[in-house]
Design a protein around this motif. Sequence first.
Motif, short mmCIF file in Angstrom:
data_model
loop_
_atom_site.label_atom_id
_atom_site.label_comp_id
_atom_site.label_asym_id
_atom_site.label_seq_id
_atom_site.Cartn_x
_atom_site.Cartn_y
_atom_site.Cartn_z
N VAL A 190 -94.89 45.40 61.12
CA VAL A 190 -93.44 45.58 61.07
C VAL A 190 -92.95 46.05 62.43
N LEU A 191 -91.95 45.36 62.94
CA LEU A 191 -91.34 45.72 64.22
C LEU A 191 -90.05 46.50 63.98
N ILE A 192 -89.23 46.00 63.06
CA ILE A 192 -87.94 46.65 62.78
C ILE A 192 -87.71 46.65 61.27
N THR A 193 -87.22 47.81 60.73
CA THR A 193 -86.79 47.89 59.32
C THR A 193 -85.34 48.35 59.31
N LYS A 194 -84.53 47.59 58.62
CA LYS A 194 -83.10 47.91 58.60
C LYS A 194 -82.60 47.90 57.15
N TRP A 195 -81.77 48.93 56.81
CA TRP A 195 -81.16 48.99 55.47
C TRP A 195 -79.65 48.78 55.58
N LYS A 196 -79.15 47.98 54.66
CA LYS A 196 -77.70 47.74 54.60
C LYS A 196 -77.31 47.61 53.12
N TYR A 197 -75.99 47.57 52.87
CA TYR A 197 -75.52 47.50 51.49
C TYR A 197 -74.38 46.54 51.36
N ASP A 198 -74.15 46.07 50.17
CA ASP A 198 -73.10 45.09 49.88
C ASP A 198 -71.80 45.84 49.64
N LYS A 199 -70.81 45.60 50.52
CA LYS A 199 -69.52 46.29 50.40
C LYS A 199 -68.55 45.52 49.53
N GLY A 200 -68.95 44.32 49.13
CA GLY A 200 -68.06 43.49 48.32
C GLY A 200 -67.24 42.56 49.20
N GLU A 201 -66.72 41.54 48.54
CA GLU A 201 -65.92 40.53 49.22
C GLU A 201 -66.67 39.93 50.40
N GLY A 202 -68.01 39.81 50.23
CA GLY A 202 -68.83 39.16 51.23
C GLY A 202 -69.15 40.01 52.43
N LEU A 203 -68.75 41.26 52.41
CA LEU A 203 -68.99 42.12 53.56
C LEU A 203 -70.20 43.02 53.32
N GLY B 240 -72.43 46.59 54.88
CA GLY B 240 -72.36 47.78 55.72
C GLY B 240 -73.73 48.23 56.11
N ASP B 241 -73.89 48.69 57.36
CA ASP B 241 -75.17 49.16 57.86
C ASP B 241 -75.38 50.62 57.47
N LEU B 242 -76.64 50.94 57.15
CA LEU B 242 -76.98 52.31 56.78
C LEU B 242 -77.89 52.97 57.81
N LEU B 243 -79.02 52.30 58.16
CA LEU B 243 -79.95 52.88 59.14
C LEU B 243 -80.90 51.79 59.60
N VAL B 244 -81.58 52.11 60.72
CA VAL B 244 -82.56 51.17 61.25
C VAL B 244 -83.73 51.96 61.83
N LYS B 245 -84.90 51.38 61.74
CA LYS B 245 -86.11 52.01 62.26
C LYS B 245 -86.89 50.98 63.06
N LEU C 166 -71.62 56.82 40.66
CA LEU C 166 -71.41 55.50 40.09
C LEU C 166 -71.06 54.44 41.13
N SER C 167 -70.43 54.86 42.22
CA SER C 167 -70.09 53.87 43.26
C SER C 167 -71.32 53.32 43.95
N ASP C 168 -72.49 53.94 43.71
CA ASP C 168 -73.74 53.45 44.30
C ASP C 168 -74.31 52.28 43.51
N GLN C 169 -73.64 51.87 42.42
CA GLN C 169 -74.12 50.73 41.64
C GLN C 169 -73.75 49.44 42.38
N ARG C 170 -74.61 49.04 43.27
CA ARG C 170 -74.42 47.85 44.09
C ARG C 170 -75.77 47.39 44.60
N THR C 171 -75.78 46.39 45.47
CA THR C 171 -77.03 45.85 46.01
C THR C 171 -77.30 46.45 47.38
N PHE C 172 -78.48 47.00 47.53
CA PHE C 172 -78.96 47.51 48.82
C PHE C 172 -80.07 46.56 49.29
N THR C 173 -80.02 46.21 50.61
CA THR C 173 -80.97 45.22 51.14
C THR C 173 -81.78 45.82 52.27
N CYS C 174 -83.09 45.64 52.16
CA CYS C 174 -84.02 46.06 53.21
C CYS C 174 -84.40 44.80 54.02
#
Length: 479
Positions: free
Chosen positions: A28-41, A43-48, A81-89
């Motif tokens: 692994v070179l880079i690990t990045k977490w982001k989340y689905d903000k809705g409406e196709g957008l 948001g970035d959370l963190l990167v390692k 409850l607002s955390d009920q969404r998709t988080f992507t690694c």
Amino acid sequence: KCGSTVIGLYGETLEIPCNNGAIKAEDVLITKWKYDKGEGLTGDLLVKRNNLNVSISATDEYKGRVSMALNSSLLLSAAKLSDQRTFTCMVVSVADITEYPVNVVIYKTPAGLEISDRVEELEIGKPTKLGTCVAQDANPAANITWLKNNKPLVADGKGISIQTSVLVDPITGLSTTSSTLEYSAEKEDADAQFACSTQPTVGAELVSSSMTFTITYSTENIVLQVFAQDPLVEGDNVTLKCEADGNPPPTSFNFHLKGEMVKVENGDTYTITNASRDTTGEYKCSLIDNPALEASEHITVSYLDINLSLSGNIVKNASESLDLTVHTEASAEAKDNVKLDKQPKFTKLTYSDSGHYECKVTMGLLTRKASFDLMVEGAPVITQLSKQRSEDGQHKVLICQAEGSPKPAVTWSINGTSPEESPFINGKITHKITVVPTANLTVTCSVANEFGTATRAINVSSCKYKVVVWSTHLSAYFP
């Protein structure tokens, strides 16, 4: 990819896994977490980046709430409850760039179940709102079940009606469920335990504290009880008690006492003192506010009278007659218990009829007695005057038997030895003397009491022997 699903608990830290070890850590070179903000957008959370510290880029609601575990999982604190969404690694390796989406679901168990607006009393047959069961701040919304004696109640449109509503908090998004039970009580519900329960998606079943209700109902049945000794006899007390099945029970009653009505307030008993045979009859009690509802009982006072035509000390002369009658009066069939086989008849009194006479009459456990003493008096008579030889053959025993009352005195016209007198029983007496007559003579026996004297004579021969010799045979005889 559709991704996997992770369940988190409201208010706690949630761990969201990344790739689940599909890519070796050294590749692994880079690990990045982001989340689905809705409406196709997104948001970035963190990167390692490899060999560098984690760089957090989260803003808004995730600022200060995210971090990365050593295994590259995303740690999300204070889940809501607002955390009920998709988080992507997103993982950048030597060979490829791969994304691992994870769907997050947040559950919250209600803090507890409380019953509010509860009533104190339930009236039989009258639909009443028993109370409202509230399950506050849950996700998903709680499903509430009402229980009676730990068994579920199901709305039937008749005696059981359940209304449920859900209110969502606009800030937290948590749901509060309210369930109102309308119930038509029965008599059997007097000791019933009512409660409500819910089964959260995660965790054990929740059950409210149980409650009971006072069940009120009008009187349908009334009973009159009789408290008295058995058998109830004249002079006893008897208590009447009126009982009604209403709740709350009636506190005042009418007692109907053989044509007389007595009103008893703040009590349910009436006592008849010193009962007599006239007390026997039907008694009733009724409700003051509903005289048509009444109960009755028959009371029987047992009585037993016995009357003898004779009483006390009775003195009669021998050979007279004596009339004796027995009369009984009783509340039921009575039975005579006389020691004789049957009632004595005195058509011609004898001295042996003297004595104590008692008549005993029983009726169940009730017993009555009557008695008299009979004394038969008269001048004495000599019933028998006899003689017999003594055992040694050298004496004569004279026996005088007499009857009379009072006890007659016995005298002889000759002196004798070994006088013997029997006990005076039933007007009879026997007197014996032993004599040795030297010549033939006549002996008299005299008996006397205050009513007269009787005398009787007997011939007694000498005790001398005559010997007659016949050849060599001796024959002795007594003249």
